[in-house]
Design an enzyme around this catalytic site. Structure first.
Site, PDB file in Angstrom:
ATOM      1  N   SER A 136      78.125 119.374  44.939  1.00  0.00           N
ATOM      2  CA  SER A 136      78.021 120.592  44.121  1.00  0.00           C
ATOM      3  C   SER A 136      77.122 121.572  44.843  1.00  0.00           C
ATOM      4  CB  SER A 136      77.404 120.267  42.762  1.00  0.00           C
ATOM      5  OG  SER A 136      77.097 121.466  42.058  1.00  0.00           O
ATOM      6  N   TYR A 149      71.392 116.516  37.108  1.00  0.00           N
ATOM      7  CA  TYR A 149      72.678 116.707  37.798  1.00  0.00           C
ATOM      8  C   TYR A 149      72.465 117.122  39.245  1.00  0.00           C
ATOM      9  CZ  TYR A 149      77.293 118.712  38.797  1.00  0.00           C
ATOM     10  OH  TYR A 149      78.510 119.016  39.368  1.00  0.00           O
TER      11      TYR A 149
HETATM   12  P1  NAI Z   1      86.131 116.798  34.936  1.00  0.00           P
HETATM   13  O1  NAI Z   1      85.190 116.494  33.829  1.00  0.00           O
HETATM   14  O2  NAI Z   1      87.389 117.536  34.665  1.00  0.00           O
HETATM   15  O3  NAI Z   1      86.517 115.452  35.726  1.00  0.00           O
HETATM   16  C1  NAI Z   1      85.589 114.447  36.009  1.00  0.00           C
HETATM   17  C2  NAI Z   1      86.318 113.125  35.912  1.00  0.00           C
HETATM   18  O4  NAI Z   1      85.398 112.067  36.239  1.00  0.00           O
HETATM   19  C3  NAI Z   1      86.835 112.852  34.488  1.00  0.00           C
HETATM   20  O5  NAI Z   1      88.231 112.614  34.528  1.00  0.00           O
HETATM   21  C4  NAI Z   1      86.052 111.643  34.054  1.00  0.00           C
HETATM   22  O6  NAI Z   1      86.790 110.746  33.239  1.00  0.00           O
HETATM   23  C5  NAI Z   1      85.695 110.991  35.382  1.00  0.00           C
HETATM   24  N1  NAI Z   1      84.559 110.083  35.248  1.00  0.00           N
HETATM   25  C6  NAI Z   1      83.411 110.288  34.548  1.00  0.00           C
HETATM   26  N2  NAI Z   1      82.647 109.192  34.618  1.00  0.00           N
HETATM   27  C7  NAI Z   1      83.318 108.286  35.365  1.00  0.00           C
HETATM   28  C8  NAI Z   1      83.056 106.960  35.771  1.00  0.00           C
HETATM   29  N3  NAI Z   1      81.922 106.328  35.403  1.00  0.00           N
HETATM   30  N4  NAI Z   1      83.977 106.324  36.548  1.00  0.00           N
HETATM   31  C9  NAI Z   1      85.118 106.941  36.902  1.00  0.00           C
HETATM   32  N5  NAI Z   1      85.438 108.190  36.530  1.00  0.00           N
HETATM   33  C10 NAI Z   1      84.542 108.852  35.763  1.00  0.00           C
HETATM   34  O7  NAI Z   1      85.245 117.558  36.003  1.00  0.00           O
HETATM   35  P2  NAI Z   1      85.633 118.331  37.330  1.00  0.00           P
HETATM   36  O8  NAI Z   1      85.183 119.701  37.153  1.00  0.00           O
HETATM   37  O9  NAI Z   1      87.016 118.019  37.761  1.00  0.00           O
HETATM   38  O10 NAI Z   1      84.582 117.636  38.319  1.00  0.00           O
HETATM   39  C11 NAI Z   1      84.954 116.854  39.432  1.00  0.00           C
HETATM   40  C12 NAI Z   1      83.760 116.768  40.356  1.00  0.00           C
HETATM   41  O11 NAI Z   1      83.424 118.077  40.808  1.00  0.00           O
HETATM   42  C13 NAI Z   1      82.504 116.199  39.689  1.00  0.00           C
HETATM   43  O12 NAI Z   1      81.849 115.324  40.574  1.00  0.00           O
HETATM   44  C14 NAI Z   1      81.669 117.433  39.432  1.00  0.00           C
HETATM   45  O13 NAI Z   1      80.293 117.150  39.388  1.00  0.00           O
HETATM   46  C15 NAI Z   1      82.052 118.298  40.622  1.00  0.00           C
HETATM   47  N6  NAI Z   1      81.793 119.723  40.424  1.00  0.00           N
HETATM   48  C16 NAI Z   1      82.426 120.426  39.429  1.00  0.00           C
HETATM   49  C17 NAI Z   1      82.146 121.768  39.242  1.00  0.00           C
HETATM   50  C18 NAI Z   1      82.795 122.586  38.162  1.00  0.00           C
HETATM   51  O14 NAI Z   1      82.391 123.744  37.970  1.00  0.00           O
HETATM   52  N7  NAI Z   1      83.803 122.088  37.461  1.00  0.00           N
HETATM   53  C19 NAI Z   1      81.173 122.467  40.089  1.00  0.00           C
HETATM   54  C20 NAI Z   1      80.579 121.636  41.116  1.00  0.00           C
HETATM   55  C21 NAI Z   1      80.892 120.318  41.254  1.00  0.00           C
END
Ligand code: NAI
Length: 252
Positions: A136, A149
């Site tokens: 991130s 975070y």
């Molecule tokens: P999202 O919430 O749509 O997807 C995250 C996924 O991780 C979910 O499907 C969830 O079920 C899964 N997850 C959570 N805990 C888990 C576990 N213990 N084991 C396996 N899977 C698990 O979020 P998004 O936005 O797609 O985020 C993806 C990555 O990008 C994350 O690492 C997030 O921190 C990072 N990110 C997102 C940003 C944003 O603005 N959306 C900005 C910067 C980084």
């Protein structure tokens, strides 16, 4: 991308594959001709000979080892790994409970360690492979109400770089993609009031955009494109890099 991506016919494992960015990474990998082990807390609803949907909690290191061993035995060598699973906390430090702190690190940091270690143990034997961790841009600059975070993402980022240093002599590359605000459920959840994600707080999307020189939030595909580039042979001389996909927000 297909001219020299080298992803056709490769096997990739993706965590967090049911989320916004994970779904895009899986879709673009399949479009490139890769086969994908798509994992999330519940197995993503995907079908086809080129996809193996699996339930995987990245905090459970024994489960991570077991799934990766099973795929290697039954499907083939995993060439690419993408750490996407992550959770957000927007508590201030004084609000942050021990449970929240540990949970955020368990998923965002320990999870990256478990999956990367399990994949690396196989990759070192073949002297081949490529890993990408979705970090991130919050890992690089202090943010209000994001201590757990941001710290967990900074740890995952440095871990991935150290792994890249260890594996570089074997030709195995490890890189980070650092998204800024990206239009996914994680982001829109931040805009929701205490009654849930259905009601977006007025003005919040505009407030986020105003801090981004390109004037828009990233789409999941923007982030996935960067992930695929770093996984691919086109990034053959890139390792330990931290590629910001944030519309210039960090350097404004
Ligand atoms: P999202 O919430 O749509 O997807 C995250 C996924 O991780 C979910 O499907 C969830 O079920 C899964 N997850 C959570 N805990 C888990 C576990 N213990 N084991 C396996 N899977 C698990 O979020 P998004 O936005 O797609 O985020 C993806 C990555 O990008 C994350 O690492 C997030 O921190 C990072 N990110 C997102 C940003 C944003 O603005 N959306 C900005 C910067 C980084």
């Amino acid at each position: 991308m297909s001219r020299a991506s080298g992803l056709r016919g490769r096997i990739a494992l993706v965590t967090g594959a049911a989320g916004g960015i994970g779904e895009a990474v899986v879709r673009l990998l399949r479009e490139e001709g890769a086969s994908v082990v798509a994992t999330d807390l519940g197995a993503p609803r995907l079908e086809g000979k080129d996809v193996w949907p699996a339930a995987l909690d990245v905090t459970d290191s024994a489960a991570v080892d077991a799934l990766i061993d099973r795929v290697e035995q039954e499907w083939g060598a995993i060439d690419c790994g993408v750490n996407v699973a992550g959770i957000l906390s927007t508590d201030t430090v004084v609000e942050t409970t021990d449970t929240t702190w540990r949970r955020v690190f368990a998923v965002n940091t320990d999870g990256v360690f478990h999956v990367s270690r399990a994949l690396a143990r196989h990759m070192v034997r073949r002297r081949r492979g490529s890993l990408v961790t979705v970090g991130s841009n919050a890992a690089g600059i202090p943010r209000h109400a994001m201590a757990a975070y941001a710290a967990s993402k900074a740890a995952a980022t440095m871990f991935t770089r150290c792994l890249g240093l260890e594996l570089a002599p074997l030709g195995i590359r490890c890189n980070i993609v650092a998204p800024g605000s990206t239009l996914t459920p994680m982001q829109t959840g931040m805009w929701a009031d205490e009654h849930g994600a259905a009601r977006v707080i007025a003005g919040q999307p505009e407030r986020f955009k105003s801090g981004i020189p390109l004037g828009k939030l990233a789409t999941p595909d923007d982030v996935a494109d960067a992930v695929l580039f770093l996984l691919s042979d086109r990034a053959g001389h890139i390792t330990m890099a931290d590629l910001y996909v944030d519309g210039g927000a960090t350097l404004r």
